[in-house]
Design an enzyme around this catalytic site. Structure first.
Site, short mmCIF file in Angstrom:
data_model
loop_
_atom_site.label_atom_id
_atom_site.label_comp_id
_atom_site.label_asym_id
_atom_site.label_seq_id
_atom_site.Cartn_x
_atom_site.Cartn_y
_atom_site.Cartn_z
N CYS A 1 -13.30 0.79 -25.60
CA CYS A 1 -12.11 0.48 -24.79
C CYS A 1 -12.34 -0.75 -23.93
O CYS A 1 -11.44 -1.57 -23.75
CB CYS A 1 -11.76 1.65 -23.87
SG CYS A 1 -11.23 3.11 -24.76
N CYS B 1 -6.03 3.54 -34.71
CA CYS B 1 -7.25 4.06 -34.08
C CYS B 1 -6.97 4.57 -32.68
O CYS B 1 -7.87 5.04 -31.99
CB CYS B 1 -8.36 3.03 -34.10
SG CYS B 1 -8.06 1.64 -33.05
#
Ligand code: PLP
Lengths: 146, 397
Positions: A103, A34
């Protein structure tokens, strides 16, 4: 893509990049599939995080959140370390674009994974710390895919 | 503005100053509606028809076969939906490539919800379709083959002439998305047996939001935009005269020195490719080395991620793009890079540099100097690189 000045600063001048040879705990989360991998090294003495380093494969936000998260954990007690949530990291960076919020979650998970590793090595239980979901074995498998 | 080094000509291009100049008049003087009767409207009409002739000449079409649209996406939508609608009584099968632009892919997916069947052919490692696989995919109910002329990410150029021949022999309609090719590689719709061709002006130094669909005489196609009688009743809407003039002017200029310019670009491209591959280890070229757009460079760097590369390049004033998920707004990297067999991590680490007429050799030298330290810097930071170095050390033991 619009990053805040703080994000750009932490991306351009990341704090704490590197490894700790004799780390007390190391945690890796994410996977190359990813597009983000974070590896966090912690040095813990007398229940206090005295040093933190990271290595990250990922986008600007991944690098900036790793940098900020390691910056925030330094000097904290283990219990206070758990209070560094993805939200706290994000706020400290003056926000992230919506598609980049994951993130900051990864950064929180990376800290937790390193703490988990420390607890396991020392046979202790850190209250409130859950086993990281995205542990290292997962992307080792992915690395072999190649 | 600071010095911008623009290496993203596949995304869009700067409008040529001469083109911009020719457009001006149709904003402020000859602004009449092309369907009206008075002088300034007749000027608009004349400009539209002259532009049509220029566009037709650039691809060896007849002027009555060129229809203006609002760009590449509209042309692709129109070609696919219009043919599907017109020929559905003959069959409901369409063949296309897995690496098409989303303007084609998403239109095909839409058509699937309307009862059409679509074969998405794979491509080989070099990004080019195996003609035998295409032949094998043809069925009795195949009504349309849509294969892009050249790919926007990896620059691979498909065997259009061969496909055209096969389609014509089998009586199947052949559409090509030539958005990346027009103005960059010679195109002859007659010699190549092309029935429908999409183009877009902003890829050849014309304005954005204007394009054309070439429709060979005799091909039936229902309109996409219904309304007024413009474009011979096939595409409604008051003509965007300045943009049409700009598109034709840009194409005329570009085609005039196409051979010279594409040779110049190909030389710069090869210098860039060779320079990067020789100065940066663990890098690979994506796409075919030979069958490649003259301005396209697409390289994957192991152990690093594309958006990070772009941000650091931007700091040096260099504009480029990447197939990484981070730049696509989804979690998956580019479907094109996955289709040529790249594993996810290498697709995330891709960089596209697309050259155009305004790029100079000095700019190529500049990026060749700036890129290696950027990749090294990101690798120093990468846990994948760290693991790689440790593993290669233990291999030696
Ligand atoms: C191959 C290809 N097809 C279609 C398009 C869409 O064209 P436009 O942006 O003019 O709608 C593009 C450009 O983005 C393209 O590169």
């Amino acid at each position: 893509m619009n990053y805040s000045e703080k994000v750009m600063d932490h991306f351009m001048n990341p704090r704490n990049v590197g490894e700790i040879e004799d780390a007390s705990g190391v945690g890796t989360v994410g996977n190359a599939k990813c597009g983000d991998i974070m590896k966090v090294y912690l040095k813990i003495e007398d229940g206090i995080v005295i040093d933190a380093k990271f290595k990250t494969f990922g986008c600007g936000a991944a690098v900036a959140t790793s940098s900020m998260a390691t910056e925030m954990i330094k000097g904290k007690t283990i219990q206070d370390s758990l209070k560094i949530t993805n939200k706290a990291v994000m706020e400290a960076l003056d926000g992230l674009p919506p598609v980049k919020v994951h993130c900051s979650c990864l950064a929180e998970e990376a800290l937790h994974a390193a703490l988990w590793d420390y607890a396991k090595k020392n046979n202790i239980v850190i209250e409130g710390l859950k086993e990281p979901v995205d542990d290292i074995s997962e992307h080792e498998n992915i690395a072999q895919e190649d | 503005m600071e010095n911008v080094i623009y290496f993203d000509n596949a995304a869009t291009t700067k409008v040529r100053p001469e083109v911009f100049e020719q457009m001006n008049k149709y904003f402020s003087e000859s602004y009449g509606n092309g369907s009206s009767i008075y002088k300034i409207a007749r000027e608009s009409r004349k400009a539209i028809e002259q532009s049509r002739e220029k566009v037709a000449a650039a691809i060896n079409a007849d002027k009555n076969e060129v229809f203006f649209t609002a760009g590449g996406s509209e042309s692709d939508n129109w070609a696919l939906k219009g043919v599907a609608e017109s020929y559905s009584s003959k069959g409901k099968h369409i063949i296309t490539l897995s690496i098409e632009h989303h303007a084609v892919l998403h239109t095909c997916q839409f058509l699937e919800t309307k009862g059409f069947e679509v074969t998405y052919l794979p491509v080989e490692e070099d990004g080019i379709v195996d003609i035998n696989k295409l032949k094998a995919a043809i069925r009795d109910d195949t009504i349309l083959i849509s294969v892009m002329f050249a790919n926007n990410e990896i620059g691979s150029v498909q065997p259009i002439e061969e496909i055209g021949k096969i389609a014509r022999q089998k009586g199947i309609i052949f559409h090509t998305d030539a958005v990346q090719a027009v103005g960059h590689i010679p195109i002859d719709v007659k010699a190549m047996n092309i029935d429908l061709l999409s183009m877009s002006a902003h890829k050849f130094y014309g304005p954005k939001g204007i394009g054309a669909l070439y429709i060979r005489k005799g091909i039936k196609i229902t309109p996409l935009i219904h309304g007024g009688a413009q474009e011979k009743n096939r595409r409604a809407g008051t003509e965007n005269v300045p943009a049409i003039v700009g598109m034709a002017a840009a194409l005329e200029l570009t085609v005039k020195d196409l051979n010279e310019e594409s040779a110049r670009l190909a030389r710069l491209r090869d210098k860039l490719i060779d320079g990067i591959l020789s100065s940066i280890p663990y890098s690979r070229l994506n796409g075919s080395r030979e069958k490649r757009l003259p301005g396209n460079v697409n390289i994957s760097f192991e152990f690093v991620e594309g958006e990070s590369i772009l941000l650091l390049l931007d700091m040096k004033g260099i504009c480029a793009s990447s197939g990484s998920a981070c730049t696509s707004g989804s979690l998956d990297p580019s479907h094109v890079l996955l289709a040529i067999g790249l594993p996810h991590e290498k697709a995330h680490g891709s960089l596209r540099l697309s050259l155009g007429m305004f790029n100079t050799e000095q700019e190529v030298d500049f990026i060749l100097k700036e890129l290696p330290p950027i990749i090294s810097r990101l690798r120093e930071m990468s846990p994948l690189y760290e693991d790689f170095l440790k593993n290669s050390k233990s291999d030696v033991k």
